[in-house]
Design an enzyme around this catalytic site. Structure first.
Site, PDB file in Angstrom:
ATOM      1  N   GLY A  84     -38.038  17.551 -46.397  1.00 46.98           N
ATOM      2  CA  GLY A  84     -37.078  17.375 -45.324  1.00 46.98           C
ATOM      3  C   GLY A  84     -36.149  16.201 -45.616  1.00 46.98           C
ATOM      4  N   GLY A  85     -35.083  16.096 -44.828  1.00 45.65           N
ATOM      5  CA  GLY A  85     -34.173  14.971 -44.973  1.00 45.65           C
ATOM      6  C   GLY A  85     -32.968  15.281 -45.847  1.00 45.65           C
ATOM      7  CB  ILE A  99     -28.608  12.269 -50.515  1.00 49.16           C
ATOM      8  CG1 ILE A  99     -28.651  11.884 -51.996  1.00 49.16           C
ATOM      9  CG2 ILE A  99     -27.731  11.307 -49.709  1.00 49.16           C
ATOM     10  CD1 ILE A  99     -27.316  12.038 -52.713  1.00 49.16           C
ATOM     11  CB  THR A 100     -33.334   9.172 -50.455  1.00 54.73           C
ATOM     12  OG1 THR A 100     -33.627   7.769 -50.380  1.00 54.73           O
ATOM     13  CG2 THR A 100     -34.454   9.879 -51.204  1.00 54.73           C
ATOM     14  CB  CYS A 121     -31.916   8.947 -44.941  1.00 51.68           C
ATOM     15  SG  CYS A 121     -33.231   8.399 -46.049  1.00 51.68           S
TER      16      CYS A 121
END
EC number: 2.3.1.181
Length: 229
Positions: free
Chosen positions: A78-79, A81-82, A175
């Site tokens: 889930g989420g 970009i990081t 994020c």
């Protein structure tokens, strides 16, 4: 009830190799050979984009420039970009939630609690922020969380900044968040050996999740491949 788990501590592992290790651990947990496997490692510089997308609006430089800095992958968690890179502990808890509670929100809460308790060991007061997952120190995120769940077994996990090069985050809206920043233990004035932080993290996972870990090596997961051959 104290669950029985395994912990695998690795060094710097390429992102896709790390994913293969997760999948092997997933098979071991699915077969009921252990309640959960905690994988701790670091990645070379890499950006990952979760299922929430936001690709275009959250990359702040031309794509070509971003990919000169680090690899880029779309992933199942889930989420949005990081960033992952050296100096950041990536923890992949491959846990069978049927051994705890089949509650994904509770699982994420416990992941946050693990890091909050870890930071207490260093005199850092951390907490949660409404609307956003992860662990925060003031208005800066120190730990990102992005998980996936299949058959009530979890994979992917958390990224905790120890002495990460934070300039990589300046190329993205980490994020998908634009109003808050990113921090690390080093930025907060704590210079600690990352291996010592790993050890404390394992202790906090054990405490929060009620699980006893035996340390294993990659050879244990290789048994999975041999069984398939």
């Amino acid at each position: 009830m104290l669950r029985k788990g395994e912990v695998l501590k690795l060094g710097i592992v390429p992102y896709m190799e790390g994913k293969e290790i997760q999948l092997k651990a997933f098979e071991r947990v699915k077969k009921g050979e252990t309640d959960g496997i905690l994988i701790l490692l670091q990645h070379p510089p890499v950006y990952t984009i979760g299922v929430s997308g936001g690709f275009d609006e959250n990359i702040l430089v031309p794509l070509e420039e971003l990919m000169k800095k680090a690899e880029l992958y779309k992933v199942e968690r889930g989420g949005k970009i990081t960033f992952h890179g050296p100096g950041q502990i990536v923890a992949y808890p491959i846990f069978n939630l049927a051994k705890w509670q089949k509650d994904v929100h509770l699982f994420v809460y416990k992941l946050e609690e693990t890091i909050i308790k870890l930071l207490e060991e260093y005199g850092i007061k951390a907490g949660r922020k409404p609307k956003y997952t992860g662990v925060w120190v003031g208005d800066e995120k120190i730990c990102a969380i992005g998980i996936a769940v299949r058959r009530w077994i979890t994979w992917h996990g958390i990224a905790f900044n120890v002495n990460t090069e934070l300039s990589y985050f300046g190329l993205i809206n980490a994020c998908g968040i634009t109003e808050f920043g990113v921090t690390s233990m080093q930025k907060l004035g704590i210079n600690e050996d990352i291996e010592k932080v790993k050890e404390k993290m394992v202790d906090k996972f054990s405490e929060v999740f009620g699980i006893h870990f035996n340390e294993i090596t990659l050879d244990r997961l290789a048994v999975i491949d041999n069984a398939k051959a």
